[in-house]
Motif scaffolding. Structure first.
Motif, PDB file in Angstrom:
ATOM      1  N   TRP A 103       0.833  -1.204   0.000  1.00 38.02           N
ATOM      2  CA  TRP A 103       0.000   0.000   0.000  1.00 38.02           C
ATOM      3  C   TRP A 103       0.870   1.257   0.000  1.00 38.02           C
ATOM      4  CZ3 TRP A 103      -3.668   3.107  -0.934  1.00 38.02           C
ATOM      5  CH2 TRP A 103      -3.806   4.289  -0.223  1.00 38.02           C
ATOM      6  N   GLU A 104       1.928   1.263   0.786  1.00 40.91           N
ATOM      7  CA  GLU A 104       2.812   2.425   0.836  1.00 40.91           C
ATOM      8  C   GLU A 104       3.456   2.669  -0.529  1.00 40.91           C
ATOM      9  OE1 GLU A 104       5.501   1.511   3.964  1.00 40.91           O
ATOM     10  OE2 GLU A 104       4.027   1.795   5.568  1.00 40.91           O
ATOM     11  N   ASP A 121      -3.016  10.018  -5.982  1.00 42.22           N
ATOM     12  CA  ASP A 121      -4.429  10.323  -6.183  1.00 42.22           C
ATOM     13  C   ASP A 121      -5.230   9.075  -6.562  1.00 42.22           C
ATOM     14  OD1 ASP A 121      -3.956  13.024  -5.686  1.00 42.22           O
ATOM     15  OD2 ASP A 121      -3.435  13.409  -7.789  1.00 42.22           O
ATOM     16  N   GLY A 122      -4.653   7.899  -6.291  1.00 43.87           N
ATOM     17  CA  GLY A 122      -5.334   6.655  -6.642  1.00 43.87           C
ATOM     18  C   GLY A 122      -6.361   6.252  -5.597  1.00 43.87           C
ATOM     19  N   ILE A 123      -6.724   4.971  -5.596  1.00 45.77           N
ATOM     20  CA  ILE A 123      -7.724   4.475  -4.640  1.00 45.77           C
ATOM     21  C   ILE A 123      -7.204   4.629  -3.223  1.00 45.77           C
ATOM     22  CG2 ILE A 123      -8.740   2.875  -6.298  1.00 45.77           C
ATOM     23  CD1 ILE A 123      -7.148   0.642  -5.047  1.00 45.77           C
ATOM     24  N   ARG A 124      -8.128   4.689  -2.264  1.00 42.88           N
ATOM     25  CA  ARG A 124      -7.756   4.896  -0.868  1.00 42.88           C
ATOM     26  C   ARG A 124      -7.334   3.582  -0.211  1.00 42.88           C
ATOM     27  NH1 ARG A 124      -5.996   9.523  -0.582  1.00 42.88           N
ATOM     28  NH2 ARG A 124      -5.740   9.010  -2.778  1.00 42.88           N
ATOM     29  N   PHE A 172      -7.973  -0.379  -1.318  1.00 35.54           N
ATOM     30  CA  PHE A 172      -6.798  -1.161  -1.704  1.00 35.54           C
ATOM     31  C   PHE A 172      -6.754  -2.469  -0.924  1.00 35.54           C
ATOM     32  CE2 PHE A 172      -2.342  -2.394  -1.351  1.00 35.54           C
ATOM     33  CZ  PHE A 172      -1.893  -2.270  -2.659  1.00 35.54           C
ATOM     34  N   MET A 173      -6.952  -2.385   0.396  1.00 35.74           N
ATOM     35  CA  MET A 173      -6.912  -3.591   1.225  1.00 35.74           C
ATOM     36  C   MET A 173      -8.074  -4.529   0.900  1.00 35.74           C
ATOM     37  SD  MET A 173      -4.235  -3.581   3.000  1.00 35.74           S
ATOM     38  CE  MET A 173      -2.938  -2.517   3.632  1.00 35.74           C
ATOM     39  N   THR A 174      -9.228  -3.966   0.576  1.00 36.28           N
ATOM     40  CA  THR A 174     -10.385  -4.799   0.232  1.00 36.28           C
ATOM     41  C   THR A 174     -10.122  -5.606  -1.034  1.00 36.28           C
ATOM     42  OG1 THR A 174     -11.879  -3.187   1.236  1.00 36.28           O
ATOM     43  CG2 THR A 174     -12.857  -4.786  -0.285  1.00 36.28           C
ATOM     44  N   LYS A 175      -9.452  -4.993  -2.015  1.00 38.07           N
ATOM     45  CA  LYS A 175      -9.168  -5.690  -3.274  1.00 38.07           C
ATOM     46  C   LYS A 175      -8.163  -6.823  -3.085  1.00 38.07           C
ATOM     47  CE  LYS A 175     -10.322  -2.275  -6.783  1.00 38.07           C
ATOM     48  NZ  LYS A 175     -11.145  -3.233  -7.570  1.00 38.07           N
ATOM     49  N   ASN A 195      -8.561 -15.492  -1.380  1.00 32.86           N
ATOM     50  CA  ASN A 195      -7.478 -16.457  -1.600  1.00 32.86           C
ATOM     51  C   ASN A 195      -6.689 -16.194  -2.870  1.00 32.86           C
ATOM     52  OD1 ASN A 195      -8.236 -17.884   0.726  1.00 32.86           O
ATOM     53  ND2 ASN A 195      -9.786 -19.044  -0.410  1.00 32.86           N
ATOM     54  N   GLU A 196      -7.065 -15.152  -3.620  1.00 35.24           N
ATOM     55  CA  GLU A 196      -6.353 -14.877  -4.862  1.00 35.24           C
ATOM     56  C   GLU A 196      -4.979 -14.272  -4.592  1.00 35.24           C
ATOM     57  OE1 GLU A 196      -6.869 -12.202  -8.944  1.00 35.24           O
ATOM     58  OE2 GLU A 196      -8.575 -12.490  -7.583  1.00 35.24           O
ATOM     59  N   TYR A 197      -4.865 -13.499  -3.479  1.00 32.61           N
ATOM     60  CA  TYR A 197      -3.599 -12.861  -3.129  1.00 32.61           C
ATOM     61  C   TYR A 197      -3.066 -13.497  -1.847  1.00 32.61           C
ATOM     62  CZ  TYR A 197      -5.140  -9.382  -6.493  1.00 32.61           C
ATOM     63  OH  TYR A 197      -5.568  -8.763  -7.629  1.00 32.61           O
ATOM     64  N   VAL A 198      -1.855 -14.043  -1.920  1.00 34.91           N
ATOM     65  CA  VAL A 198      -1.272 -14.806  -0.815  1.00 34.91           C
ATOM     66  C   VAL A 198       0.084 -14.213  -0.474  1.00 34.91           C
ATOM     67  CG1 VAL A 198      -0.503 -17.078  -0.042  1.00 34.91           C
ATOM     68  CG2 VAL A 198      -2.467 -16.886  -1.580  1.00 34.91           C
ATOM     69  N   TYR A 199       0.351 -14.046   0.832  1.00 32.26           N
ATOM     70  CA  TYR A 199       1.680 -13.626   1.262  1.00 32.26           C
ATOM     71  C   TYR A 199       2.189 -14.610   2.301  1.00 32.26           C
ATOM     72  CZ  TYR A 199       5.487 -11.235   3.576  1.00 32.26           C
ATOM     73  OH  TYR A 199       6.710 -10.937   4.100  1.00 32.26           O
TER      74      TYR A 199
END
Length: 778
Positions: A200-201, A209-212, A216-219, A223-227
């Motif tokens: 996010w940073e 000026d992009g999404i808040r 960002f965290m909601t998107k 299970n599509e994004y894994v860390y």
């Protein structure tokens, strides 16, 4: 013999035919004329059935039927209503409430009884009866309800969505799995290279000026994004050797070593080794943006030596790589002799994984290198077969699934460069066919269909694919040798890659196709014909769908085959269109490395056993894409900011005339340089010969640069004080041009629009930080 008239007559007519009384009377007359007798023992009002016989003793048979009728064997017994309602009440009681419980059970009889009768016998509410009747009309009496498809509507502007997609598709931020998909969305699983907060940073620094933050965290949910530290699942080799082997060694240490301190130290060393092999090792490999590599004094990071072509001396080896051997030496000192053979096997597996990492990084770099070669005359094709698409139905039974035949789907992604921009246009061509043979002729037919559909054909192409036998074969290599004569297109090269960046791109497209087909089935629209595939996937951006059937001849089934000796070991092929090698076919083992294996015209003629002909497939009209598929050009700087020290980052920013705050942290400098590279801010080089003149010009230039930044700072602060006078990047640039007209600035001192935009992003972040520090200083 006794027959029943109605049931026997039904066998003579179509299934949906209704017998009229006139037809029945005609049949009765025919039966009487041939000596038959009606021996029905009951009246027509009791039942419609009629019994006839031709026996001379018809009275005996009639008496027998009469006796059976009186005993109740010929007519249905009246329903025991009390027993029926009691059983149905028990069924309602044991089922739970809801659409698949009481509502579904009651839908069996809801349309056959009135509200009052159902309420009296079952004590159910009018609402439940109403919902049960609706269930009966929608899904049928007693059928399970279909799951309603969920619709997600984006309320964000398309520009902001595109910013997020460009960021999250960058390999510096995510690594896309080549075969794992999210079971819910059908999209490929993406492994995040950093934590979500860190991403996010980076995103906010690149797109202020992009999404808040919340969006960002909601998107990134699901299970599509894994860390996680172990990135198993990227490919079968990485999953096995980069994760499972380490897990086996970890279990071995935990179970066989009793000393707690030694166990803790070995586990710590193993974790550091795993992190180095999976992430840090590849950062030390030197590969240019053209896909080439050069000699490295460290033998551990010299790719030329790894590929067996380096002839220069190496002065040292990597201490980090040496820790692999040190770890296993310590393990052997702590474990019994009977486990040493297993340790040697584990060590060989990790060495193989190290080689796999080096090869994968090098081959992945070839994809971007080929994209950077694009100009207005060229195109890059990425080709792959999707697994066979089978017919699908929303109400398919298990028996219907097995044994059914499907369709072949071959995809070609064509990359072309948009004129006057750093963007790439991707056009996906999906060819579905009843032909189940995925061979060289089908591939050649599919490529032919794409080339013939183009209004403006490219002058040259590069093809990239996996190493499957349907691509990597002598027939296809010989066919491509005729492309210059057939289509006036020069095939620069064909590069065969393993699962990596190019493969992931087309896997992502295939995942969208799978998701689109699943959505079609959930809506109740079955995939029973090939045309249904077109309906399902034609909405995917940048996609054209077409029905293709190759023209096959008997000669193609002959036992005599075309051959090119050693072709399975050659992973880069080229077909020179002019010069002394014109007409030759050239191949080598590794792209950009090693000598070419030459197949001359005379040698090709001896190796060619079957005649090479231009494909003439039957092709339907291509569908027109509803929207374009646009991506950014790869980074051409050849610099990875994450690999640089703080001093190196400051130097790179200074070369690009970007002011560096001395107190800035390394992460901030990385974001600054990444932003500069993204906006193509070039390094300014001075070519003056005289050192004194060079120093004077640099001093003057730096003074002018500082003066320009001061002017921009005034514009920014003026808009910060009075919102109605806020400047945009375009208005700032326009004001600077007016100063040029007034003689205050020179033409060469005016920055580009992208540079001004980058400056606004940086300065706004620095200004907010300064404003936040003022109360703390007080």
């Amino acid at each position: 013999m006794i027959i029943e008239l109605h049931s026997n007559l039904k066998q003579l007519y179509p299934i949906d035919h209704q017998l009229s009384e006139r037809e029945l009377n005609a049949w009765r007359m025919i039966l009487r004329n041939i000596g038959c007798h009606n021996i029905t023992p009951f009246l027509k009002q009791e039942s419609k059935y009629e019994f006839w016989t031709r026996s001379p003793h018809s009275n005996i048979e009639q008496n027998a039927l009469k006796q059976l009728h009186e005993l109740g064997f010929l007519l249905k017994r009246p329903m025991d209503s009390e027993n029926f309602w009691s059983c149905f009440q028990k069924s309602l009681t044991v089922n739970k409430k809801g659409i698949n419980g009481k509502q579904r059970i009651l839908s069996i009889i809801a349309d056959d009884f009135k509200y009052d009768e159902l309420h009296k016998q079952l004590s159910v509410s009018n609402d439940l009866i109403s919902r049960a009747r609706k269930h009966c009309r929608l899904y049928g009496p007693g059928n399970s309800s279909m799951k309603k498809p969920s619709f997600t509507r984006e309320k964000l502007p398309i520009e902001k969505i595109q910013e997020f997609e460009n960021f999250i598709s960058d390999k510096a931020h995510v690594i896309m799995s080549s075969y794992k998909t999210d079971s819910k969305t059908g999209a490929p699983v993406k492994y995040l290279c950093d934590t979500k907060q860190t991403l996010w940073e980076k995103f906010h620094a690149e797109f202020p000026d992009g999404i808040r933050h919340t969006t960002f965290m909601t998107k990134l949910q699901g299970n599509e994004y894994v860390y996680k530290e172990d990135l198993g699942g990227l490919c079968s080799t990485c999953s096995r050797y980069g994760y499972e082997i380490f897990d086996d060694i970890r279990k071995l240490i935990e179970s066989k070593i009793a000393d707690i301190l030694i166990k803790k130290q070995l586990l710590n060393d193993l974790e550091k080794l795993q992190r180095f092999l999976k992430r840090d090792y590849e950062k030390n490999l030197d590969i240019s943006d053209k896909g080439t590599t050069k000699h490295n004094l460290c033998i551990s990071y010299c790719l030329l030596w790894a590929f067996g072509v380096c002839t220069e001396q190496h002065t040292h080896a990597s201490e980090e790589c040496a820790k692999l051997f040190t770890l296993f030496k310590h393990l052997k000192n702590q474990l019994s002799m009977d486990l040493h053979e297993d340790l040697d096997e584990y060590q060989n597996h990790l060495l193989y994984f190290l080689a796999h990492q080096a090869c994968k990084v090098y081959l992945n770099a070839q994809f971007n290198a080929n994209l950077l070669e694009l100009d207005k005359n060229g195109a890059v094709l990425v080709v792959d077969y999707k697994m066979k698409i089978l017919p699908k139905s929303s109400r398919e039974t298990k028996a219907e699934f097995f044994g059914k035949k499907g369709w072949t789907l071959h995809s070609i992604l064509m990359y072309t460069k948009k004129l006057g921009s750093q963007k790439l246009d991707i056009h996906a061509y999906d060819h579905w066919s009843m032909d189940a043979r995925q061979d060289s002729w089908f591939t050649a037919s599919s490529l032919h269909a794409v080339i013939e559909s183009l209004e403006n054909k490219p002058k040259w192409i590069i093809i990239i694919s996996d190493n499957g036998s349907h691509y990597h074969n002598a027939d296809l290599m010989m066919i491509l040798g005729h492309w210059l004569d057939w289509y006036q297109i020069n095939v620069k090269k064909w590069v065969f890659l393993e699962a990596g960046e190019a493969k992931t791109t087309i896997d992502s497209h295939h995942a969208q196709i799978t998701h689109a087909i699943k959505r079609q089935v959930r809506l109740g629209l079955d995939i029973m014909e090939g045309v249904d595939i077109e309906t399902a996937i034609r909405e995917i951006q940048g996609t054209s769908v077409v029905h293709l059937e190759p023209n096959r001849t008997r000669d193609q089934n002959k036992k005599a085959k075309n051959t090119l000796p050693g072709n399975s070991n050659l992973f880069e092929w080229t077909w020179p269109g002019d010069g002394p090698m014109e007409g030759y076919i050239l191949g080598r083992e590794v792209p950009n490395i090693g000598e070419w294996t030459q197949f001359s015209l005379a040698r090709i003629a001896n190796l060619q056993k079957n005649k090479i002909e231009i494909p003439k497939p039957t092709v339907s009209a291509h569908t027109v894409p509803k929207s374009q598929w646009i991506v950014s050009m790869p980074n051409t700087s050849g610099i990875d900011p994450k690999r640089l020290t703080k001093e190196q980052l400051s130097l790179e920013l200074t070369k690009r005339k970007i002011n560096v705050v001395k107190t800035a942290k390394r992460d901030e400098l990385i974001r600054e340089l990444e932003l500069a590279i993204t906006n193509n801010i070039e390094i300014i080089q001075d070519t003056s010969d005289a050192s004194e003149e060079k120093g004077a010009s640099e001093e003057k230039e730096n003074t002018n640069i500082i003066w320009v930044w001061k002017i921009l700072e005034e514009y920014f602060l003026e808009g910060d004080v009075d919102k109605s006078k806020r400047y945009t990047a375009a208005t700032m640039l326009e004001s600077l041009k007016k100063k040029v007209e007034g003689g205050e600035l020179g033409d060469d001192e005016i920055p580009k629009l992208q540079t001004v935009q980058s400056w606004i992003s940086r300065y706004s972040a620095q200004h907010r930080q300064k404003m936040a520090e003022i109360p703390l200083n007080k």
